[in-house]
Scaffold this active site. Sequence first.
Site, mmCIF file in Angstrom:
data_model
loop_
_atom_site.group_PDB
_atom_site.id
_atom_site.type_symbol
_atom_site.label_atom_id
_atom_site.label_comp_id
_atom_site.label_asym_id
_atom_site.label_seq_id
_atom_site.Cartn_x
_atom_site.Cartn_y
_atom_site.Cartn_z
ATOM 1 N N ASP A 13 0.918 -0.993 0.083
ATOM 2 C CA ASP A 13 -0.012 0.058 0.062
ATOM 3 C C ASP A 13 0.805 0.997 0.045
ATOM 4 O OD1 ASP A 13 -2.567 -1.476 -0.038
ATOM 5 O OD2 ASP A 13 -2.308 -1.670 2.441
ATOM 6 N N ARG A 92 -1.147 3.762 17.344
ATOM 7 C CA ARG A 92 -1.438 4.745 16.199
ATOM 8 C C ARG A 92 -1.359 6.229 16.648
ATOM 9 N NH1 ARG A 92 -0.147 0.797 14.100
ATOM 10 N NH2 ARG A 92 -1.158 -0.515 12.415
ATOM 11 N N ASP A 121 -7.423 2.370 11.271
ATOM 12 C CA ASP A 121 -6.292 3.179 11.244
ATOM 13 C C ASP A 121 -6.525 4.580 10.491
ATOM 14 O OD1 ASP A 121 -5.040 1.508 12.753
ATOM 15 O OD2 ASP A 121 -3.964 0.610 11.170
ATOM 16 N N SER A 170 -1.754 -10.834 7.717
ATOM 17 C CA SER A 170 -1.728 -9.325 7.878
ATOM 18 C C SER A 170 -1.031 -9.338 9.287
ATOM 19 C CB SER A 170 -2.815 -8.557 7.601
ATOM 20 O OG SER A 170 -2.677 -7.476 7.883
#
Length: 413
Positions: A13, A92, A121, A170
Amino acid sequence: MATVALAFSGGLDTTVCVPLLKEEYGYDEVIGVNVDVGQPTEEFDEAEETAEALGLDLHVVDAKAEFADLCYDAVKANATYQGYPLGTALARPVIAEAILGVAEEQGCDAIAHGCTGKGNDQLRFEAVWRGSDLEVIAPVRELGLTREWEIEYAAEKDLPVEAGDGGVWSIDENIWSRAVEGGKLEDPNYQPPEDIYEWTAEPEGETTIEVAFEEGVPVAVDGEAMDPVPLIQHLNEYAGGYGIGRTDVMEDRMLGLKVRENYEHPAATVLLTAHQALEDLVLTKNERSFKKGIEQEWSEKAYQGLVFAPVVDALNAFVDETQDVVTGTATVKVSGGNCRVVARDSEFAVYSEEMASFNTEDVAGIAQEDATGVAKYHGLQERLANDVKKAVSKPELATDGSGETDGHDDESE
């Protein structure tokens, strides 16, 4: 020259975002920012190799200490979300703050991430970034990219990514937790194989672990004083060896999706269990009861990535006030994948062994017979209410299921 700072991990990504930010958004320069909150070393090596192949200027920020401090705030708040210790959600905002700091230092005009429009996120990053004057860009979400399209685009551009997939699962890892999702795990009925776990072994054997706290903060394990980061890392390895800290949960995301997540969090499990046990010893019933609501709200805001919100400051004020007496030790036994409290000790205990003993006749000058009056009043209102209900007559309902009263009198038939 327009410059954008990109949250860069080196995965598919964020790798495709580098040329897209130039081609689709018109930025002259893209700089990458990678933030260390305890990921494996190989992830940073891969990110640096990918950045070098792309000709990307990569900034790496060590934020493990800041993240550990926030994890300890979570311990004081006994923070869990739907049954598991928060990890990714806590990391985060720390990552977002570090990236924003680099972007401002480098005089960037914008800041970008590679999150999709389906996950949490994107919200956690942008909640921090949108408080700045920088433009916020989300290429994957805004351009509606799919994993298949990204793989084809990467091949067409000869970008340095391998098949667009970092593996079967993932994985998101930091010093507080390791999250595993994707692949066959998306089937709630699929039983995960043992190889998805790295921090925790098959549960076997047992031991005890004593954790010392000062004002709610873990300061030592088994008598050895440790700073936050090494203490967490030690417990991850030690307790993980006994299979502690595995969670398989159906999690409700902020955007309404329900997803399956598998987590490993040995240190978090031990510290939260020990901290709660010590609080049970030193806090009053009213403090413990009221704090549960505070903890729930703290956890919700943390899950949303809003630990910087004014309400969290207020919640922290209450939590910190209660932690003045959360000093002492709690010992847990780890066995068979379970972590349970077996002992606790504090000079601030709201407890008297003498008063609690069955061998003591009086309690602080109060004789046992003094409780007779209390016992007579206890439940009085409930007994009165039950007597009133007995006096209330209810009409009989028809037996045909209509719900209407039956007007017939049995004696007249």
